[in-house]
Scaffold this active site. Sequence first.
Site, PDB file in Angstrom:
ATOM      1  N   LYS A 222      -2.466   6.633 -11.047  1.00  0.00           N
ATOM      2  CA  LYS A 222      -3.462   6.562 -11.786  1.00  0.00           C
ATOM      3  C   LYS A 222      -3.799   8.121 -12.286  1.00  0.00           C
ATOM      4  O   LYS A 222      -3.943   8.266 -13.657  1.00  0.00           O
ATOM      5  CB  LYS A 222      -4.821   6.298 -11.137  1.00  0.00           C
ATOM      6  CG  LYS A 222      -4.820   4.676 -10.847  1.00  0.00           C
ATOM      7  CD  LYS A 222      -4.961   3.701 -11.855  1.00  0.00           C
ATOM      8  CE  LYS A 222      -6.097   3.770 -12.756  1.00  0.00           C
ATOM      9  NZ  LYS A 222      -5.962   2.669 -13.932  1.00  0.00           N
TER      10      LYS A 222
ATOM     11  N   TYR B 224      -0.701   4.666  -5.235  1.00  0.00           N
ATOM     12  CA  TYR B 224      -1.678   3.965  -6.338  1.00  0.00           C
ATOM     13  C   TYR B 224      -2.649   5.279  -7.165  1.00  0.00           C
ATOM     14  O   TYR B 224      -2.552   5.164  -8.174  1.00  0.00           O
ATOM     15  CB  TYR B 224      -2.845   3.006  -5.764  1.00  0.00           C
ATOM     16  CG  TYR B 224      -3.945   2.788  -6.770  1.00  0.00           C
ATOM     17  CD1 TYR B 224      -3.652   2.278  -7.837  1.00  0.00           C
ATOM     18  CD2 TYR B 224      -5.297   3.279  -6.313  1.00  0.00           C
ATOM     19  CE1 TYR B 224      -4.944   1.932  -8.642  1.00  0.00           C
ATOM     20  CE2 TYR B 224      -6.256   3.276  -6.997  1.00  0.00           C
ATOM     21  CZ  TYR B 224      -6.256   2.716  -8.121  1.00  0.00           C
ATOM     22  OH  TYR B 224      -7.304   2.341  -9.105  1.00  0.00           O
TER      23      TYR B 224
ATOM     24  N   THR C 242     -10.175   6.144 -11.809  1.00  0.00           N
ATOM     25  CA  THR C 242     -10.815   6.011 -10.557  1.00  0.00           C
ATOM     26  C   THR C 242     -11.123   7.211  -9.860  1.00  0.00           C
ATOM     27  O   THR C 242     -10.254   8.403 -10.209  1.00  0.00           O
ATOM     28  CB  THR C 242      -9.775   5.144  -9.550  1.00  0.00           C
ATOM     29  OG1 THR C 242     -10.300   5.453  -8.255  1.00  0.00           O
ATOM     30  CG2 THR C 242      -8.333   5.950  -9.710  1.00  0.00           C
ATOM     31  N   ASP C 243     -12.133   7.455  -9.053  1.00  0.00           N
ATOM     32  CA  ASP C 243     -12.348   8.521  -8.483  1.00  0.00           C
ATOM     33  C   ASP C 243     -11.181   8.954  -7.284  1.00  0.00           C
ATOM     34  O   ASP C 243     -11.140  10.059  -6.790  1.00  0.00           O
ATOM     35  CB  ASP C 243     -13.760   8.682  -7.585  1.00  0.00           C
ATOM     36  CG  ASP C 243     -13.690   7.284  -6.674  1.00  0.00           C
ATOM     37  OD1 ASP C 243     -12.728   6.698  -6.475  1.00  0.00           O
ATOM     38  OD2 ASP C 243     -14.795   7.500  -6.081  1.00  0.00           O
ATOM     39  N   GLU C 244     -10.577   7.896  -7.090  1.00  0.00           N
ATOM     40  CA  GLU C 244      -9.270   8.354  -6.119  1.00  0.00           C
ATOM     41  C   GLU C 244      -8.243   9.120  -6.516  1.00  0.00           C
ATOM     42  O   GLU C 244      -7.477   9.906  -5.645  1.00  0.00           O
ATOM     43  CB  GLU C 244      -8.515   6.965  -5.708  1.00  0.00           C
ATOM     44  CG  GLU C 244      -9.443   5.836  -5.125  1.00  0.00           C
ATOM     45  CD  GLU C 244      -8.596   4.859  -4.382  1.00  0.00           C
ATOM     46  OE1 GLU C 244      -7.659   5.168  -4.158  1.00  0.00           O
ATOM     47  OE2 GLU C 244      -9.237   3.790  -3.958  1.00  0.00           O
TER      48      GLU C 244
HETATM   49  P1  NAD Z   1      -7.379  -6.032 -10.606  1.00  0.00           P
HETATM   50  O1  NAD Z   1      -6.206  -5.840  -9.966  1.00  0.00           O
HETATM   51  O2  NAD Z   1      -8.417  -7.129  -9.940  1.00  0.00           O
HETATM   52  O3  NAD Z   1      -6.999  -6.519 -12.041  1.00  0.00           O
HETATM   53  C1  NAD Z   1      -5.876  -5.905 -12.685  1.00  0.00           C
HETATM   54  C2  NAD Z   1      -5.573  -6.842 -13.799  1.00  0.00           C
HETATM   55  O4  NAD Z   1      -4.233  -6.194 -14.652  1.00  0.00           O
HETATM   56  C3  NAD Z   1      -4.902  -8.210 -13.277  1.00  0.00           C
HETATM   57  O5  NAD Z   1      -5.600  -9.256 -14.076  1.00  0.00           O
HETATM   58  C4  NAD Z   1      -3.283  -8.301 -13.616  1.00  0.00           C
HETATM   59  O6  NAD Z   1      -2.895  -9.382 -13.755  1.00  0.00           O
HETATM   60  C5  NAD Z   1      -3.134  -7.069 -14.829  1.00  0.00           C
HETATM   61  N1  NAD Z   1      -1.934  -6.366 -15.060  1.00  0.00           N
HETATM   62  C6  NAD Z   1      -1.257  -5.957 -13.971  1.00  0.00           C
HETATM   63  N2  NAD Z   1      -0.158  -5.461 -14.436  1.00  0.00           N
HETATM   64  C7  NAD Z   1       0.052  -5.592 -15.804  1.00  0.00           C
HETATM   65  C8  NAD Z   1       0.968  -5.486 -16.621  1.00  0.00           C
HETATM   66  N3  NAD Z   1       2.253  -4.893 -16.553  1.00  0.00           N
HETATM   67  N4  NAD Z   1       0.625  -5.989 -17.884  1.00  0.00           N
HETATM   68  C9  NAD Z   1      -0.628  -6.625 -18.270  1.00  0.00           C
HETATM   69  N5  NAD Z   1      -1.797  -7.104 -17.193  1.00  0.00           N
HETATM   70  C10 NAD Z   1      -1.414  -6.379 -16.215  1.00  0.00           C
HETATM   71  O7  NAD Z   1      -8.053  -4.444 -10.693  1.00  0.00           O
HETATM   72  P2  NAD Z   1      -9.463  -4.190 -11.078  1.00  0.00           P
HETATM   73  O8  NAD Z   1     -10.151  -3.914  -9.719  1.00  0.00           O
HETATM   74  O9  NAD Z   1     -10.033  -4.826 -12.062  1.00  0.00           O
HETATM   75  O10 NAD Z   1      -9.084  -2.511 -11.516  1.00  0.00           O
HETATM   76  C11 NAD Z   1      -9.134  -2.749 -13.108  1.00  0.00           C
HETATM   77  C12 NAD Z   1      -9.128  -1.019 -13.500  1.00  0.00           C
HETATM   78  O11 NAD Z   1      -9.947  -0.459 -12.940  1.00  0.00           O
HETATM   79  C13 NAD Z   1      -7.593  -0.702 -12.967  1.00  0.00           C
HETATM   80  O12 NAD Z   1      -7.104   0.316 -13.844  1.00  0.00           O
HETATM   81  C14 NAD Z   1      -8.213   0.206 -11.651  1.00  0.00           C
HETATM   82  O13 NAD Z   1      -7.385   1.360 -11.407  1.00  0.00           O
HETATM   83  C15 NAD Z   1      -9.632   0.796 -12.109  1.00  0.00           C
HETATM   84  N6  NAD Z   1     -10.507   0.934 -11.139  1.00  0.00           N
HETATM   85  C16 NAD Z   1     -10.902  -0.025 -10.172  1.00  0.00           C
HETATM   86  C17 NAD Z   1     -12.081   0.232  -9.270  1.00  0.00           C
HETATM   87  C18 NAD Z   1     -12.243  -0.831  -8.243  1.00  0.00           C
HETATM   88  O14 NAD Z   1     -13.095  -0.623  -7.654  1.00  0.00           O
HETATM   89  N7  NAD Z   1     -11.648  -2.265  -8.371  1.00  0.00           N
HETATM   90  C19 NAD Z   1     -12.729   1.507  -9.323  1.00  0.00           C
HETATM   91  C20 NAD Z   1     -12.070   2.523 -10.329  1.00  0.00           C
HETATM   92  C21 NAD Z   1     -11.194   2.215 -11.319  1.00  0.00           C
HETATM   93  O1  TDX Z   2      -8.634  -4.769   5.143  1.00  0.00           O
HETATM   94  C1  TDX Z   2      -9.381  -3.741   4.920  1.00  0.00           C
HETATM   95  N1  TDX Z   2      -9.984  -2.929   5.949  1.00  0.00           N
HETATM   96  C2  TDX Z   2     -10.578  -1.742   5.896  1.00  0.00           C
HETATM   97  O2  TDX Z   2     -11.032  -0.884   6.657  1.00  0.00           O
HETATM   98  C3  TDX Z   2      -8.846  -3.096   3.754  1.00  0.00           C
HETATM   99  C4  TDX Z   2      -8.841  -3.931   2.548  1.00  0.00           C
HETATM  100  C5  TDX Z   2      -9.979  -1.865   3.478  1.00  0.00           C
HETATM  101  N2  TDX Z   2     -10.516  -1.302   4.511  1.00  0.00           N
HETATM  102  C6  TDX Z   2     -11.046   0.035   4.033  1.00  0.00           C
HETATM  103  C7  TDX Z   2     -10.311   0.912   3.378  1.00  0.00           C
HETATM  104  C8  TDX Z   2     -11.364   1.923   2.712  1.00  0.00           C
HETATM  105  O3  TDX Z   2     -11.948   2.855   3.396  1.00  0.00           O
HETATM  106  O4  TDX Z   2     -12.558  -0.253   3.257  1.00  0.00           O
HETATM  107  C9  TDX Z   2     -12.479   0.763   2.335  1.00  0.00           C
HETATM  108  C10 TDX Z   2     -12.131   0.107   0.870  1.00  0.00           C
HETATM  109  O5  TDX Z   2     -10.809  -0.298   0.944  1.00  0.00           O
HETATM  110  P1  TDX Z   2     -10.497  -1.018  -0.522  1.00  0.00           P
HETATM  111  O6  TDX Z   2     -11.193  -2.138  -0.804  1.00  0.00           O
HETATM  112  O7  TDX Z   2      -8.971  -1.539  -0.122  1.00  0.00           O
HETATM  113  O8  TDX Z   2     -10.500   0.288  -1.702  1.00  0.00           O
HETATM  114  P2  TDX Z   2     -10.341   1.675  -1.845  1.00  0.00           P
HETATM  115  O9  TDX Z   2      -8.963   1.924  -1.032  1.00  0.00           O
HETATM  116  O10 TDX Z   2     -11.326   2.600  -1.659  1.00  0.00           O
HETATM  117  O11 TDX Z   2      -9.874   1.570  -3.429  1.00  0.00           O
HETATM  118  C11 TDX Z   2     -10.724   0.953  -4.300  1.00  0.00           C
HETATM  119  O12 TDX Z   2     -11.530   1.817  -5.156  1.00  0.00           O
HETATM  120  C12 TDX Z   2     -11.035   2.508  -6.026  1.00  0.00           C
HETATM  121  C13 TDX Z   2      -9.958  -0.014  -5.355  1.00  0.00           C
HETATM  122  O13 TDX Z   2      -8.825  -0.920  -4.756  1.00  0.00           O
HETATM  123  C14 TDX Z   2      -9.250   0.744  -6.574  1.00  0.00           C
HETATM  124  O14 TDX Z   2      -8.543  -0.005  -7.246  1.00  0.00           O
HETATM  125  C15 TDX Z   2     -10.188   1.752  -7.119  1.00  0.00           C
HETATM  126  O15 TDX Z   2      -9.524   2.546  -7.817  1.00  0.00           O
END
Ligand code: NAD
Ligand code: TDX
Length: 337
Positions: A154, A150, A125-127
């Site tokens: 990562k 988190y 992630t970019d985080e």
């Molecule tokens: P998500 O939480 O929807 O999915 C994560 C999955 O991992 C779930 O199905 C969960 O059951 C599984 N999991 C958790 N712990 C586990 C374990 N110990 N063993 C096996 N499986 C396990 O998350 P997502 O949003 O789909 O993110 C997927 C990946 O992409 C993550 O690595 C996250 O850091 C990365 N990512 C997410 C975003 C975003 O915006 N959602 C952005 C950049 C990177």
């Molecule tokens: O209830 C809320 N109110 C609110 O204002 C929530 C859940 C979020 N927010 C704000 C926080 C952030 O500025 O919205 C923005 C996005 O929040 P999230 O959806 O929680 O995402 P973020 O914290 O940016 O992280 C996400 O992007 C990078 C994903 O959850 C991560 O898994 C990914 O790595």
Amino acid sequence: MKVLVTGAAGFIGSNLVYHLLESRPSWKITALDLLTYAGNIENIAGLINDRRIEFIKCDIADPATVNELFAEKGFDLVFHLAAESHVDRSIHSAAEFIKTNVVGTQVLLDAALSSKVSRFVHISTDEVYGSLGPTGYFYETTLLDPTSPYAASKAASDLIVLAYFKTHGLETVVTRCTNNYGPYQFPEKLIPLFVTNALEDKPLPLYGDGLNVRSWIYVRDHCEALLCAAEKGVAGEVYNIGGTSDGEVNNRVVTAAILEILKKPETLIKPVKDRPAHDRRYAVDSSKINGIGWKAGILFREGLEKTIKWYVDNRSWWQSIKTGAYLEYYERNYGAR
Ligand code: NAD
Ligand code: TDX
């Protein structure tokens, strides 16, 4: 090609499984997931009769099971997405984030090394870069400066993945993507939470002044980028992945667009206490992955409309999630705000 997708019942993992089956129809996919609160077998249930895919319930932090699986299957390619992924949950309790994101990644790397996996794509992630001011971008060379537990977990896993390339020659690639949105996203993240709350005429809890900026990417664009990194990325390298430029918007703009599309009133917006160490802005420079043949294609407004339509058409999917343990989490995170 024998391919493992970890986190395959999660949001991006399930979208990736559909994308791989469509675009690489000869691949055999093992979909692995522990089915934590965020993993939902329903997300890939439509594939149950597809002989190209097999589902395995497994904890990536359990070395015995993981080693056995890798030895038995002989994977060529691994897409590693399994993770604890929600920033707010990591603020309440970091233990599972360290176990899954750090230890789980190391367990997978050891199994990949001993079973001679050809390529290991680590989805990050970019985080990990921390927070930006009003201008500028994160580059692959930007120093890591994570602020949430988190993001720190990562960043740790990214460095371990890169160390396995340097030390052992395991062909790893790290991808760092911006905020995803689209079908099957768990309704704890901003867009699915606000869409589903608005559909139920419930308040939308906007953190702080609502001016934090995220750079949104439609999940299918991310999946295409992951396939590109797997096939064309250089081992040992990091690739940033960002959406189209119109997707760089603050949370107030996202919220207003959701309400406008759903024809709901702005009175649903409820400003609440800010997230601790809330990163102000994320934006990545994607020119490195553009250079190997991938570019985001879905404009933010178009992707948001498609996403909202999916949540409108799939009420039973999210209504069954928003019960029980979800409500306890909701009270814990939002009750005192
Ligand atoms: P998500 O939480 O929807 O999915 C994560 C999955 O991992 C779930 O199905 C969960 O059951 C599984 N999991 C958790 N712990 C586990 C374990 N110990 N063993 C096996 N499986 C396990 O998350 P997502 O949003 O789909 O993110 C997927 C990946 O992409 C993550 O690595 C996250 O850091 C990365 N990512 C997410 C975003 C975003 O915006 N959602 C952005 C950049 C990177
Ligand atoms: O209830 C809320 N109110 C609110 O204002 C929530 C859940 C979020 N927010 C704000 C926080 C952030 O500025 O919205 C923005 C996005 O929040 P999230 O959806 O929680 O995402 P973020 O914290 O940016 O992280 C996400 O992007 C990078 C994903 O959850 C991560 O898994 C990914 O790595």
